[in-house]
Write an enzyme that holds these catalytic residues in place. Structure first.
Site, PDB file in Angstrom:
ATOM      1  CE  LYS A   1      -2.754  -6.237   5.013  1.00 33.38           C
ATOM      2  NZ  LYS A   1      -2.366  -6.681   3.658  1.00 33.38           N
TER       3      LYS A   1
ATOM      4  CG  HIS B   1      -7.519  -6.553  -9.756  1.00 33.92           C
ATOM      5  ND1 HIS B   1      -6.327  -6.198  -9.280  1.00 33.92           N
ATOM      6  CD2 HIS B   1      -7.746  -6.151 -11.196  1.00 33.92           C
ATOM      7  CE1 HIS B   1      -5.676  -5.262 -10.120  1.00 33.92           C
ATOM      8  NE2 HIS B   1      -6.673  -5.198 -11.308  1.00 33.92           N
TER       9      HIS B   1
ATOM     10  CE  LYS C   1       1.206   0.637  -1.518  1.00 35.59           C
ATOM     11  NZ  LYS C   1      -0.281   0.961  -1.031  1.00 35.59           N
TER      12      LYS C   1
ATOM     13  CE  LYS D   1      -7.592  -6.767   1.963  1.00 39.06           C
ATOM     14  NZ  LYS D   1      -6.167  -6.505   1.166  1.00 39.06           N
TER      15      LYS D   1
HETATM   16  C1  LIG Z   1      -1.324   0.280  -0.816  1.00 39.42           C
HETATM   17  C2  LIG Z   1      -2.708   0.567  -0.426  1.00 39.42           C
HETATM   18  C3  LIG Z   1      -3.520  -0.398  -0.284  1.00 39.42           C
HETATM   19  C4  LIG Z   1      -3.429  -1.847  -0.516  1.00 39.42           C
HETATM   20  O1  LIG Z   1      -3.075  -2.469   0.497  1.00 39.42           O
HETATM   21  P1  LIG Z   1      -3.008  -4.173   0.633  1.00 39.42           P
HETATM   22  O2  LIG Z   1      -2.305  -4.317   1.820  1.00 39.42           O
HETATM   23  O3  LIG Z   1      -2.431  -4.676  -0.573  1.00 39.42           O
HETATM   24  O4  LIG Z   1      -4.587  -4.584   0.586  1.00 39.42           O
HETATM   25  C5  LIG Z   1      -4.753  -0.054   0.362  1.00 39.42           C
HETATM   26  N1  LIG Z   1      -4.902   1.339   0.620  1.00 39.42           N
HETATM   27  C6  LIG Z   1      -4.320   2.346   0.614  1.00 39.42           C
HETATM   28  C7  LIG Z   1      -4.611   3.659   0.801  1.00 39.42           C
HETATM   29  C8  LIG Z   1      -2.951   2.080   0.075  1.00 39.42           C
HETATM   30  O5  LIG Z   1      -1.956   2.842  -0.232  1.00 39.42           O
END
Ligand SMILES: *Cc1c(COP(=O)(O)O)cnc(C)c1O
Length: 855
Positions: A590, A399, A704, A596
Site C-alpha cells: 500500500k 475518502h 483483494k 498505515k
Molecule cells: C488496491 C491497491 C491500492 C490500495 O491499497 P490499500 O491497501 O487499500 O491502501 C494501492 N495501490 C495499488 C497498486 C492497488 O492495487
C-alpha cells in the site's frame, strides 16, 4: 425512410478546400445524402476464430505498424495485438453509444482526477472472451501471448486506492450494463517509477506513452476550450439587476482521448474520456509577446504542462497552482462535453434526469461553481433556477478522515485563476449560511465552523464543505468511516441534513483481482461451483461447505503454492530476488504513510530478529516467514522516505545473517503497482492491514487479499471491520485499540515514551535500530524514525505494539495447523463476496444515482 437518408438540405460535412481544418467546426451526427449499405452498421472484424484472428492481427501489423511479421519488433507485435483486440470491441462500443443516445437514459458521469487502470490487454481479452483464440493465433505465428502481455506499460494515472477504486467502478458499471462515462486527465507522466539506490527511494519519470498507447483514440477536432485568469465585469441594468461576465486572460485546449471500458462478456463497452492539454493561439498571444515567434512556441509548453504529470501525493495535497489548474481543466472539459453531447435543443432544466456527476473526493468539486457559471452566465438562468438544477446533479464521495487531506484552496489563488468561480462560491456560501442561521439563530460559532470560507491559517475555500452543500448525497467508503464522517468530520452538516449522509462500502472488481490475477484459484472455484461467481460474487458462499472437504483444501493449497511459484519467477526476473516458496508469505503493500503504520510491521520483524540474535529465542522455534513490502512514498514526504530506507536496510541485514537463515526473509520489490499487485496478492498467506483505528477510510487492498485466500491481521479500522464481521473472529487476527479507545487515549494525552520504557521487548527493538545495526553502525541515519516514534508517534504504533506482537504469535500458532489454516483461508474467500465493486455500484445506484441498467 431509412435512418441514414437525410433531407436534401443537410449540411455538408466537408471542409472548404481552401481553409486549414480548424477545431470546433467538425460536427458530429451530420446526415449524409446517401450512403453505402455497409455503413449502416458498425464494421466488425472477421469472426473470432483462430484464422480470423490471425488475419486481423497480420492486417494490423502490416498496415498499421507497416512491418512484416518477420521484421517486427515485440512492440510492433504488442501494438498490433492490442489493435486487434480493440477492433473486436469497437462494434460493440459504437452500438453502446448509439443505444445510449437514442434511449436518453440517465448516465453516471464519474469525475475523478485519477484512474489507476493497470494493464489493459489481459483485461480486454478476458472481457471479450478472446483469450484462448488470441493465444492460439499467436502461437500459430510463433509468438507468445505472455511475452506480448509483458510488453505493456501500465497506465499509472493514479496514486493508490482512490485511483484504483475509480478503475474498479467503471469496470463494474460496464459489466452491469449501466451507462457511464469516466472523465479524467490524460497525464503524460503517471505515478513515478520507484527505484532504490542504496536502499533509498529515487523517483524516475513514468513515460508510459513513449512507445505509444494502442488503447486510446484521440479526437483533436473535438477539443474544448478552457479559460483561466482575468477578471469579472459586473454590469447593472436599469432595473438594478447585476450581471457578471468573466473576462478571462488566457486559455488552453482540452483534447479528448477515448478509452474503451468493456463489460465482462456482455457486449457493452463504456467510455473513459481523458483530457490532454494543448496550447491555443489566444494563449500564445495574450501571455507572451506576439512578435516573438520562438517565445510563442515555447509558450505552448506552459499550456501543455497542465496535463503533464500526476501529482504523486496521496492523502496530503500541497495546494499547488498547477494542481488547481488540472482540476478545473478536466472538470470544465467534462461538463462541456457532457452537456454538448445532449444535443442543441436539450433543455438544461432536464439535466438532473440525464446525469449524475459523482465527485471522487474533492478534486473535481470546482465542477459545482462551473455548472452554476454555465447556467447563469452562458444560458441565462437566474440564480435560484441554476441552483435548483446544480444541487440535483452532484454527489460527493469523501475518502479520508485525516484533516490534512481535506483540500482547502487559498482565496488568493482561486481568485487569481478562477475569479468568477470564487464569486459564485461566495454567493453559495452566503445563501447556505442563511439556511444555517435560520435553523440555529445566534449560533455564531457554528456559522464559523460550517462556513465554506475559512479564515485560518489564511482565507481559503473548504472544498469538502462546498461538495457537501451542493451534493444530493455525501458518502463515506466503509461503515466505520461513514459513521465517523457523520459523528465527527462533518457532524455539523449531518445535524442539518441527516438524510444526506450515507455509506457505500468500497469494493474491488473480481474480474481483474480474481479471474485475471489468480487463474489457479479461479479455475478451482469454477470447477467447484460453476462460472456465475465472476459477475455475482456472493455466490462464493457456495464454497463454504468445501472448507470441510480435505480434497478441496488440498487443491486450494496447491493453487496457493502455484501462485507462490508464479511470484517467485516474476520477482527473480524483475528484482533479482529469490523468494522461498515454503515460507508463510506475510505481505504489506500500500502507499507508504505513517497512518498505515509500516513501522509497526517493521518493529515486529526487528523484534523477531532481535530475539534470535540475542539468544532469547531459538531460531529453530521461529515459523519460517517471508515478509514482502511494496510502497511508494510521496517524493516530498521525508519521514515516509526514511521508513523505506529503514525497511530496505533491515532486509539487507536480516537476509544476509546466517543466524536467521531459513527463518526470516524481508523483501521490498521496488515500484509497487497494479501489475505487481496482481501477482503478489494471490500468493499471500497473511494480509497486513494495521492502520491506527479511525485513520484508514476503507482500504481495498484488504478486500483483494481476503478474496484471494489470505487471512488478515488487522485493526478495527475501515473495511477491516466489515471483513471481520463477515469472515468471523476465528478467521481474522484482530489486535490493537479500537477507535473510541484511540480517541480516549488522545484526549488523556499519549506518551509513547512510557510504552518504550515499560515493554522490554519494544525497548530492545527500538534500541537495536538506534544502535546503528541497520546503518553500518551509524547512529544518525535512522535517528529521526526512532525519535519520532519515542517522542511523538502521532499514529500510536507503540501503544499497539504489544497487542500486535501477541496477535502475531497467534498467527504462528494457527499457521502450524495447516488444515485449520486452509479452512480459514477458504472461508475468507467464501464469505467476502460482499466486497465486489459490483455490489458497491448497486448501492450507489440504489442510494444515490437512481440510474438503471440498460437491458
Ligand atoms: C488496491 C491497491 C491500492 C490500495 O491499497 P490499500 O491497501 O487499500 O491502501 C494501492 N495501490 C495499488 C497498486 C492497488 O492495487
Amino acid at each position: 425512410m431509412s435512418e441514414t437518408t437525410a433531407p436534401a438540405s443537410a449540411p455538408s460535412p466537408q471542409q472548404p478546400a481552401d481553409e486549414t481544418p480548424a477545431i470546433g467546426i467538425h460536427k458530429r451526427g451530420v446526415q449524409f445524402p446517401q450512403t453505402h449499405p455497409l455503413a449502416l452498421a458498425p464494421v466488425t472484424p472477421p469472426p473470432p476464430t483462430v484464422d480470423g484472428f490471425v488475419k486481423e492481427f497480420l492486417h494490423e501489423l502490416n498496415t498499421d505498424q507497416g512491418v512484416a511479421l518477420s521484421r517486427s519488433s515485440i512492440n510492433d507485435q504488442y501494438t498490433a495485438l492490442a489493435h486487434t483486440v480493440r477492433n473486436y470491441l469497437t462494434a460493440r462500443w459504437l452500438e453502446t453509444g448509439r443505444k445510449q443516445r437514442e434511449g436518453h437514459t440517465k448516465s453516471v458521469a464519474y469525475l475523478s482526477a485519477e484512474y489507476l487502470l493497470g494493464r489493459q490487454l489481459g483485461n480486454n481479452l478476458l472481457a471479450a472472451n478472446l483469450n484462448d483464440v488470441a493465444r492460439k493465433a499467436l502461437e500459430s505465428c510463433g509468438l507468445s501471448l505472455d511475452t506480448l502481455r509483458a510488453q505493456e506499460v501500465e497506465p499509472g494515472l493514479g496514486n493508490g486506492g482512490l485511483g484504483r477504486l475509480a478503475a474498479c467502478f467503471i469496470d463494474s458499471l460496464a459489466t452491469m450494463n449501466v451507462p457511464c462515462v469516466g472523465y479524467g486527465i490524460r497525464y503524460e507522466y503517471g505515478i513515478f517509477r520507484q527505484t532504490f539506490v542504496n536502499g533509498e527511494q529515487v523517483e524516475q519519470p513514468d513515460s508510459w506513452l513513449a512507445l505509444g498507447n494502442p488503447w486510446e483514440i484521440a479526437h483533436p477536432e473535438a477539443a474544448v476550450k478552457v479559460n483561466f485568469g482575468g477578471r469579472v465585469e459586473t454590469v447593472t441594468d436599469e432595473a438594478g439587476v447585476a450581471t457578471s461576465t468573466w473576462v478571462p486572460e488566457w486559455n488552453v485546449l482540452g483534447v479528448p482521448y477515448n478509452i474503451m471500458v468493456p463489460g465482462y462478456l456482455n457486449g457493452r463497452v463504456n467510455t473513459l474520456r481523458l483530457w490532454s492539454a494543448q496550447a491555443t493561439q489566444a494563449f500564445d498571444l495574450s501571455i507572451f509577446n506576439a512578435g516573438d515567434y520562438a517565445q510563442a512556441v515555447r509558450a505552448q509548453t506552459f499550456a501543455e504542462n497542465i496535463s503533464k504529470v500526476l501529482y504523486p501525493e496521496d492523502s496530503t495535497p500541497q495546494g499547488k497552482e498547477l494542481r488547481l489548474q488540472q482540476q478545473y481543466f478536466f472538470v470544465a472539459c467534462s461538463l462541456r462535453d457532457f452537456i454538448d453531447n445532449q444535443g442543441e435543443d436539450f433543455d438544461l432544466r432536464d439535466l438532473p434526469e440525464r446525469v449524475i456527476f459523482q465527485l471522487n473526493d474533492t478534486h473535481p468539486v470546482i465542477a459545482v461553481p462551473e455548472l452554476m457559471r454555465i447556467l447563469i452566465d452562458e444560458r441565462g438562468f437566474d440564480w435560484n433556477d441554476a441552483w435548483a438544477i446544480t444541487s440535483k446533479c452532484f454527489a460527493y464521495t469523501c475518502h479520508t478522515l485525516l484533516p490534512e487531506a481535506l483540500e482547502v484552496w487559498s482565496v488568493e489563488l482561486l481568485g487569481r485563476l478562477l475569479p468568477r468561480h470564487l464569486e459564485i462560491i461566495y454567493r453559495i456560501n452566503t445563501e447556505f449560511l442563511e439556511v444555517v442561521r435560520e435553523r440555529w439563530p445566534d449560533d455564531y460559532l457554528r456559522l464559523g465552523r460550517m462556513s465554506i470560507v475559512t479564515e485560518y491559517p489564511e482565507r481559503g475555500i473548504r472544498m469538502a464543505y462546498l461538495a457537501t452543500v451542493a451534493g444530493i448525497k455525501v458518502n463515506g467508503v466503509a461503515a466505520l468511516h461513514s459513521q465517523l464522517l457523520r459523528d465527527k468530520v462533518l457532524n455539523d452538516f449531518a445535524e442539518l441534513w441527516p438524510d444526506k449522509f450515507i455509506n457505500v462500502t468500497n469494493g474491488v472488481t473480481p474480474r481483474r483481482f480474481m479471474k485475471l490475477a489468480n487463474p489457479h484459484l479461479s479455475d478451482l472455484i469454477t470447477d467447484t461451483i460453476g462460472t456465475g461467481w465472476v459477475t455475482d460474487l456472493e455466490r462464493l458462499e457456495e464454497l463454504a461447505p468445501y472448507a470441510d472437504d480435505a480434497d478441496f483444501r488440498a487443491a486450494f493449497r496447491e493453487a496457493k503454492h502455484a501462485n507462490k511459484i508464479r511470484l517467485r519467477d516474476r520477482l527473480r526476473v524483475r528484482d533479482g530476488i529469490e523468494l522461498p516458496t515454503d515460507h508463510m508469505l506475510d505481505v504489506m503493500v500500500k502507499r507508504l504513510h505513517e497512518y498505515k503504520r509500516q513501522t509497526l510491521k517493521l518493529l515486529h520483524i526487528v523484534s523477531l530478529y532481535e530475539q534470535i540474535i540475542s539468544g532469547k529465542v531459538d531460531a529453530a522455534d521461529v515459523t519460517p516467514r517471508t515478509f514482502v513490502f511494496g510502497a511508494k512514498a510521496a517524493p516530498g514526504y521525508r519521514m515516509a522516505k526514511n521508513i523505506i530506507h529503514l525497511i530496505n536496510n533491515v532486509g539487507e541485514v536480516v537476509n544476509n545473517d546466517p543466524a536467521v537463515e531459513g527463518r526470516l526473509k524481508v523483501f521490498f520489490p521496488a515500484n509497487y503497482n497494479v501489475t505487481l499487485a496482481e501477482r503478489l496478492i494471490p500468493a499471500a498467506d497473511l494480509s497486513e492491514q494495521i492502520s491506527l483505528a479511525g485513520m484508514e477510510a476503507s482500504g481495498t487492498g484488504n478486500m483483494k487479499f481476503a478474496l484471494n485466500g489470505a487471512i488478515t491481521i488487522g485493526t478495527d479500522d475501515g473495511a477491516n471491520v466489515e471483513i471481520r464481521k463477515l469472515v468471523g473472529d476465528d478467521n481474522f487476527f484482530l489486535f490493537g485499540m479500537d477507535e473510541p479507545q484511540v480517541a480516549a487515549l488522545g484526549a488523556k494525552g499519549y506518551h509513547p515514551g512510557e510504552y518504550y520504557e515499560s515493554d522490554p521487548r519494544l525497548k530492545a527493538t527500538l534500541d537495536l535500530i538506534a544502535s546503528g545495526t541497520f546503518s553500518n553502525g551509524d547512529h544518525q541515519t535512522f535517528e529521526p524514525v526512532v525519535s519520532n516514534l519515542v517522542h511523538n508517534d502521532r499514529f500510536m504504533a507503540l501503544a499497539d505494539f504489544t497487542s500486535y506482537i501477541e496477535a502475531q504469535a497467534k498467527v504462528d500458532a494457527a499457521y502450524a495447523d495447516t488444515e485449520a489454516w486452509t479452512r480459514s483461508a477458504i472461508l475468507n474467500v467464501a464469505r467476502c463476496g460482499f466486497f465486489s465493486s459490483d455490489r458497491s455500484m448497486k448501492d450507489y445506484i440504489k442510494l444515490i444515482w437512481g440510474t438503471n441498467p440498460v437491458l
